[in-house]
Motif scaffolding. Structure first.
Motif, PDB file in Angstrom:
ATOM      1  N   ASN A  27       0.819  -1.212   0.000  1.00 23.58           N
ATOM      2  CA  ASN A  27       0.000   0.000   0.000  1.00 23.58           C
ATOM      3  C   ASN A  27       0.853   1.262   0.000  1.00 23.58           C
ATOM      4  O   ASN A  27       0.452   2.273  -0.576  1.00 23.58           O
ATOM      5  N   LYS A  30       1.468   1.831  -3.576  1.00 21.71           N
ATOM      6  CA  LYS A  30       0.264   2.389  -4.214  1.00 21.71           C
ATOM      7  C   LYS A  30       0.139   3.889  -3.925  1.00 21.71           C
ATOM      8  O   LYS A  30      -0.118   4.696  -4.830  1.00 21.71           O
ATOM      9  N   ALA A  52       0.399   6.984  -6.566  1.00 18.03           N
ATOM     10  CA  ALA A  52      -0.723   7.922  -6.715  1.00 18.03           C
ATOM     11  C   ALA A  52      -0.250   9.357  -6.527  1.00 18.03           C
ATOM     12  O   ALA A  52      -0.675  10.272  -7.249  1.00 18.03           O
ATOM     13  N   ALA A 101      -4.229   8.946  -2.629  1.00 22.73           N
ATOM     14  CA  ALA A 101      -5.097   7.878  -3.150  1.00 22.73           C
ATOM     15  C   ALA A 101      -6.559   8.318  -3.072  1.00 22.73           C
ATOM     16  O   ALA A 101      -6.980   8.947  -2.102  1.00 22.73           O
ATOM     17  N   HIS A 102      -7.325   7.988  -4.119  1.00 22.99           N
ATOM     18  CA  HIS A 102      -8.751   8.362  -4.159  1.00 22.99           C
ATOM     19  C   HIS A 102      -9.545   7.601  -3.093  1.00 22.99           C
ATOM     20  O   HIS A 102      -9.133   6.517  -2.657  1.00 22.99           O
ATOM     21  N   GLY A 155      -9.780   3.764  -2.565  1.00 22.21           N
ATOM     22  CA  GLY A 155      -8.600   3.165  -3.175  1.00 22.21           C
ATOM     23  C   GLY A 155      -7.756   2.364  -2.198  1.00 22.21           C
ATOM     24  O   GLY A 155      -6.957   1.527  -2.610  1.00 22.21           O
ATOM     25  N   LEU A 156      -7.902   2.624  -0.912  1.00 20.75           N
ATOM     26  CA  LEU A 156      -7.163   1.893   0.119  1.00 20.75           C
ATOM     27  C   LEU A 156      -8.155   1.170   1.018  1.00 20.75           C
ATOM     28  O   LEU A 156      -9.276   1.640   1.204  1.00 20.75           O
TER      29      LEU A 156
END
Length: 444
Positions: free
Chosen positions: A132, A135, A139, A309-310, A313-314
């Motif tokens: 994560n 990610k 992002a 992150a949108h 998204g997590l």
């Protein structure tokens, strides 16, 4: 809960008959790919002692790989987790949230390095946290490349296997791996060709040169490193290496990620190992020692990066489970109350003094390193060639296990004995465990 007597006691051979019986059942029911260091089945774990199903009491120099730093049944962890269990076991934070998750994120903002605004997201395991972090960095930067280091370990998922340096047992036969992962040299002082004193600046220059030429700094989303490299052999990067890498990351808009999964939460005598050289990471990943043995992990970092992150998204069904969050708050309470950073430093001074005395007697001990209660010895065929000696590491571990001391091996070459005692271990048990290790050297 009855306390386990804090004394080593062997009533059977190791493993005993009940453990052997359970091992036979395990071989029928559990996948062969799941290994164990020692097929001794645990009944109780408390302080520095593991009691097995046969009634043997073993000194624990492993802490479940740096997980049970506050002991395997710490009062505050049990109390808080039990109270939470009675209220509810789960709702999924992404459906209906709860206070414990928020409290853990607030504690992480307070404890992690740097006084900037911070936010966290909670997960189940260290590998999930690292994945994560990647990610989030991608992002935030809108870039793809991820830089990692020789001897690094980051997990067993597909992406984190790609990030991990060592093939066997972590990666062998499990490819193809995630793309856009690049590996550069790390400052391994003991094995640096021009010597430990030159290692930090030279290794940093090499790593930065490779990143610049082979990837292009403008393509790198994240640089990820363990401030003390765990599975790779408890390698402390030579002084000056980490600050140079952090400066390069900052100068080029790259997210610097400190993987503190094994080295965090008082393990090295500081809340986080990166504090040793004043490193303030953009993102920090934590797990293992965070929740007193309950499965929990986190990514904590600069608020503006964490918010990249949108929404949606997590996450993950169990991420930040309420019982695990309660355990984390109990674990942090224990660390503060007992000043386990100071305790880790005391463990270091006892262990390094004893191990240095052993090194003078036994020349197969090539290097002693680590900080706090994260100490290792690297074993070699002889001090001049520094040829790795994995056979000696395996033999020593086996001898210690037979005498009721749990020790672990690690290292890219399999030649490192690592010591991760619980931070709450008594000094008498610590010395007794070291007596057993010394006796094992004598017989070897």
């Amino acid at each position: 809960m009855t306390a386990v007597p804090q004394e080593r006691k062997l009533v059977t051979a190791i493993p005993g008959p009940k453990s052997q019986e359970l091992q036979a059942r395990r071989l029928d029911a559990v996948a062969g790919g799941v290994g164990s260091v020692l097929p001794v089945f645990t009944k109780r774990l408390d302080g520095g002692i593991l009691e097995d199903v046969d009634g043997n009491r073993l000194i624990d120099f492993g802490s479940g790989i740096a997980v049970t730093s506050v002991g395997g049944s710490a009062e505050a962890v049990v109390r808080r987790a039990t109270a939470q269990l009675a209220d509810f076991t789960h709702t999924c934070f992404m459906v209906t949230p709860y206070e414990g998750y928020v409290e853990v994120c607030e504690a992480l903002a307070e404890l992690t390095p740097g006084d900037h605004a911070k936010k966290s997201a909670l997960f189940n395991s260290g590998a999930e946290a690292v994945e994560n972090a990647v990610k989030i960095a991608r992002a935030h930067t809108k870039r793809q490349a991820v830089v990692v280091f020789d001897h690094g370990y980051h997990g067993r998922t597909n992406l984190t296997m790609a990030l991990t340096a060592k093939n066997m047992p972590y990666k062998h036969g499990f490819g193809p791996f995630a793309p856009e992962v690049y590996r550069v040299p790390v400052a391994y002082g003991y094995r640096w060709p021009t010597g430990a004193e030159n290692c930090g600046p030279e290794a940093a220059a090499q790593a930065i040169d490779q990143i610049t030429k082979q990837i292009g700094a403008e393509n790198v989303a994240a640089i990820i490193i363990e401030p003390v490299l765990g599975e790779g052999g408890f390698i402390e990067p030579a002084k000056g290496f980490l600050p140079a890498i952090v400066k390069f990351a900052n100068d080029n808009g790259i997210v610097f990620v400190a993987d503190e999964i094994q080295s965090g939460f008082c393990r090295t005598g500081q809340w986080f190992a990166c504090e040793d050289e004043g490193i303030v990471p953009d993102l920090i990943t934590t797990a293992k020692g965070i929740a007193g043995g309950l499965p929990l992990a986190a990514v904590t970092g600069r608020a503006e990066i964490m918010d990249a992150a949108h929404a949606g998204g997590l996450g993950g069904t169990y991420g930040g489970n309420p019982v695990a969050c309660a355990g984390a708050l109990g674990s942090i309470e224990t660390m503060k109350e007992l000043d386990l950073n100071a305790k880790a430093k005391e463990i270091e001074s006892v262990m390094k003094a004893r191990l240095s005395a052993m090194q003078e007697k036994y020349e197969i001990i090539g290097d002693i390193r680590g900080r706090g209660a994260m100490i290792a010895i690297e074993l070699v065929k002889d001090p001049a060639s520094k040829t790795p000696n994995p056979e000696a590491a395996a033999a020593l571990a086996k001898a210690c296990h037979a005498e009721g001391v749990i020790v672990l091996t690690c290292g890219t070459y399999g030649n490192v004995l690592r010591f991760l005692p619980p931070l709450v271990i008594g000094e008498d048990l610590l010395n007794e465990g070291l007596d057993v290790i010394e006796a094992a050297f004598a017989t070897l």
